[in-house]
Enzyme design. Structure first.
Site, PDB file in Angstrom:
ATOM      1  N   TRP A 104      -3.766   3.121   6.669  1.00  0.00           N
ATOM      2  CA  TRP A 104      -2.628   2.260   7.023  1.00  0.00           C
ATOM      3  C   TRP A 104      -1.451   2.535   6.096  1.00  0.00           C
ATOM      4  CZ3 TRP A 104      -0.026  -1.435   4.083  1.00  0.00           C
ATOM      5  CH2 TRP A 104       0.875  -2.244   4.773  1.00  0.00           C
ATOM      6  N   HIS A 105      -1.749   2.822   4.831  1.00  0.00           N
ATOM      7  CA  HIS A 105      -0.673   3.040   3.871  1.00  0.00           C
ATOM      8  C   HIS A 105       0.080   4.335   4.115  1.00  0.00           C
ATOM      9  CE1 HIS A 105      -2.553  -0.242   1.595  1.00  0.00           C
ATOM     10  NE2 HIS A 105      -1.426  -0.300   0.908  1.00  0.00           N
ATOM     11  N   GLY A 106      -0.573   5.344   4.669  1.00  0.00           N
ATOM     12  CA  GLY A 106       0.145   6.585   4.877  1.00  0.00           C
ATOM     13  C   GLY A 106      -0.685   7.637   5.581  1.00  0.00           C
TER      14      GLY A 106
END
Length: 600
Positions: free
Chosen positions: A380-382
């Site tokens: 989700w972060h990257g």
């Protein structure tokens, strides 16, 4: 349009609207002045708009359009994506509720929910993960797929040819945050936790509320939507606390986060091979403080600004570097994301009951589903393998900590001894920096474990002096906090090396950065460099030490000085605020540093 008005009203990708800019506070002052005028209008019942009175409706509509303008200034034409998911989820939630309330088939409501989630995640995946999955497919299957921006192609059809670049996909700011918010809305309607919002403008306000729109906290529907229909209230104490949170956030961001980044961290991560192992290690620990000060600083400002308008956002950080275990850390860090992942991912996966739908022992199910949740949380972060690896390492850390707690001291000491010995052998035979790094880290943990093991052997089945036991517990807690901080900091290596990169080259560049830093930290150190570094970067070192000490101040003491500030006479508060702003802005760098979580 003149240059002045274009600067005020137009979108400039090089100058997004940031909380640290004077322009934002001028914008907010004007917004708040009109807001105060609206809430002072006489109330009129029976507006026929599904609201208790006209004043509430005008407030919500006004703030929605203000929020849309704020997002336009931040992301330009991507405002259309925000508008689309707002309309889509508002309509689908009505269909979900209609099927449930009419006692029709729950499966039909579930289909509508599935459609909502598919639409939202498809948009998120397209903009955020197109490069990542294209690279994965090309490398795994020998394909030659290329990224193509279909939205830019359609846009060129309605405007001047070639106006939009079809070969590059740009990530809209905040898309991860508002996507999770709209998913929480349709899920909560399906679970009957909330009624669907009747007026689309009210729902648009919930989705786009500008203080938390682009970097959180993630506000779940059941937490915020009831506030849409509550009249404005702001006590004298709440006003003081709101002002305190804003100043606190600005100080964290500008004095601490930006100073550490500009004067050391960015230099080291841009080219770790130019710096020694100690300098790389110190920069890594400094980054742990930077990312906390940056993200929690944004959250503090968002909470304060929202509170001034009578809305309450959830706490997002609770002194995370006081955590004694990785699991506790993730209960204190980015708490709104943690709650979202638990409610809408971990529990649907099976929680501590099932694995892939099959009943399993509680510990097994909990560990498996926690690990999957952490991996997906990392993704989700990257869109980079480094983010996946970062999530996986955190997941493994949580599992190891749970298993460790189940063992007695004999097993613990035997396990850490065997691990340390094995890593020392690997370092001896292969002589690689990564094994040396792990061997040293394991040896430090072994030393602490050995002391506690000896203490346990001496005191087992004996009556212990109460003061000695208290001292032992304090030392054990401090040791656990330092261990957890070191573990979390090590995982940051993969987090930071993947940040602020071109999605097309993120995997390759991020892995090279992480590998180079590990080689430097695990390589041979020159002790002569350390005194020179401590002197040359003395103010950076002082800032890091001061930041950690402030972070570790007892929570009750922090609460007392917040209340003391909020209770100040207004004239004194104005003086303190002016002095604080003067001091804070002495630390402003030549270029405004964007908030780290804008990229997510």
């Amino acid at each position: 349009m003149s240059d002045f008005w274009y600067h005020i009203l137009g979108f400039n990708a090089e100058s997004p609207l940031l909380f640290t800019q004077f322009y934002f506070w001028a914008f907010f002052a004007l917004v708040y002045a009109l807001f105060a005028l609206l809430i002072s209008l006489p109330s009129r019942e029976g507006s026929g708009l599904g609201l208790p009175n006209r004043r509430l409706h005008l407030r919500n509509v006004y703030l929605m359009f203000v929020s849309w303008f704020f997002y336009y200034k931040t992301s330009g034409i991507f405002l259309l994506i925000l508008a689309f998911v707002t309309l889509s989820d508002w309509l689908i939630a009505k269909r979900i509720h209609k099927n449930l309330s009419a006692k029709r088939s729950v499966s039909k409501a579930a289909l509508w929910l599935t459609l909502s989630v598919v639409i939202d995640l498809s948009i998120l995946f397209y903009f955020k993960y197109a490069y990542f999955f294209t690279n994965v497919i090309n490398s795994w299957f020998g394909a030659d797929l290329r990224v193509f921006d279909i939205f830019a192609y359609i846009g060129n059809g309605f405007s001047e040819a070639g106006r939009f670049d079809v070969d590059t996909i740009i990530l809209p700011v905040g898309i991860s945050f508002y996507t999770f918010q709209v998913i929480s809305y349709t899920c909560d309607v399906f679970r009957r936790k909330i009624e669907p919002v009747k007026n689309i403008l009210d729902f648009g306000f919930y989705v786009s509320f500008f203080p938390q729109l682009v970097a959180g906290p993630i506000v779940r529907a059941e937490e915020f939507i009831p506030q849409l229909y509550k009249p404005f209230r702001l006590s004298r104490r709440a006003f003081g606390i709101a002002v305190f949170w804003i100043l606190n956030g600005l100080a964290k961001k500008i004095i601490m986060s930006d100073y550490l980044a500009v004067n050391l961290i960015d230099r080291v991560f841009d080219n770790p091979l130019l710096f020694s192992g100690f300098e790389n290690l110190f920069a890594l620990f400094a980054y742990s403080l930077q990312v906390y000060a940056d993200f929690s600083g944004y959250t503090d400002i968002a909470i304060g600004v929202a509170m001034l308008m009578g809305f309450y956002l959830p706490m997002n950080f609770n002194s995370p570097y006081k955590s004694k275990t990785p699991q506790e850390f993730w209960r204190r860090w980015h708490m709104s994301l943690g709650r979202w992942l638990k409610s809408y991912l971990y529990i649907p996966l099976g929680g501590n009951r099932t694995i892939l739908g099959f009943k399993a022992p509680k510990l097994w199910a909990s560990n498996f589903n926690s690990f999957i949740t952490q991996v997906l949380g990392g993704l989700w972060h990257g869109a980079s393998w480094n983010f996946v690896l970062w999530g996986a390492i955190n997941g493994v850390g949580m599992i190891v900590e749970k298993i460790w707690r189940e063992w007695n001291w004999h097993v613990r000491f035997a396990a850490i001894s065997a691990l340390t010995f094995g890593l020392v052998l690997l370092d001896y035979f292969y002589n690689l920096p990564v094994w040396r790094l792990f061997a040293v880290w394991a040896a430090i943990i072994w030393f602490g474990t050995a002391i506690r093991y000896i203490y346990w052997l001496i005191t087992a089945d004996k009556i212990i002096n109460h003061k000695l036991e208290i001292l032992n517990n304090k030392i054990a807690n401090a040791w656990a906090i330092l261990q957890t901080f070191a573990f979390i900091t090590f995982t940051r290596l993969f987090f930071r090396s993947s940040s602020n990169l071109d999605p097309a080259t993120a995997n390759e560049v991020a892995w090279a950065t992480a590998k180079n830093m590990v080689n430097q930290i695990g390589g041979a150190w020159s002790n002569a460099i350390i005194p020179d570094f401590l002197w040359e970067y003395r103010w950076v070192v002082a800032m890091f030490v001061a930041g950690m000490l402030i972070h570790w101040i007892p929570t009750n003491f922090k609460r007392r000085y917040r209340l003391w500030f909020s209770a100040m006479p207004l004239w004194l508060m104005v003086i303190v605020v002016c002095l604080a702003i003067v001091v804070i802005y002495q630390f402003v760098s030549a270029e405004m540093q964007p908030f780290i979580y804008f990229q997510f």
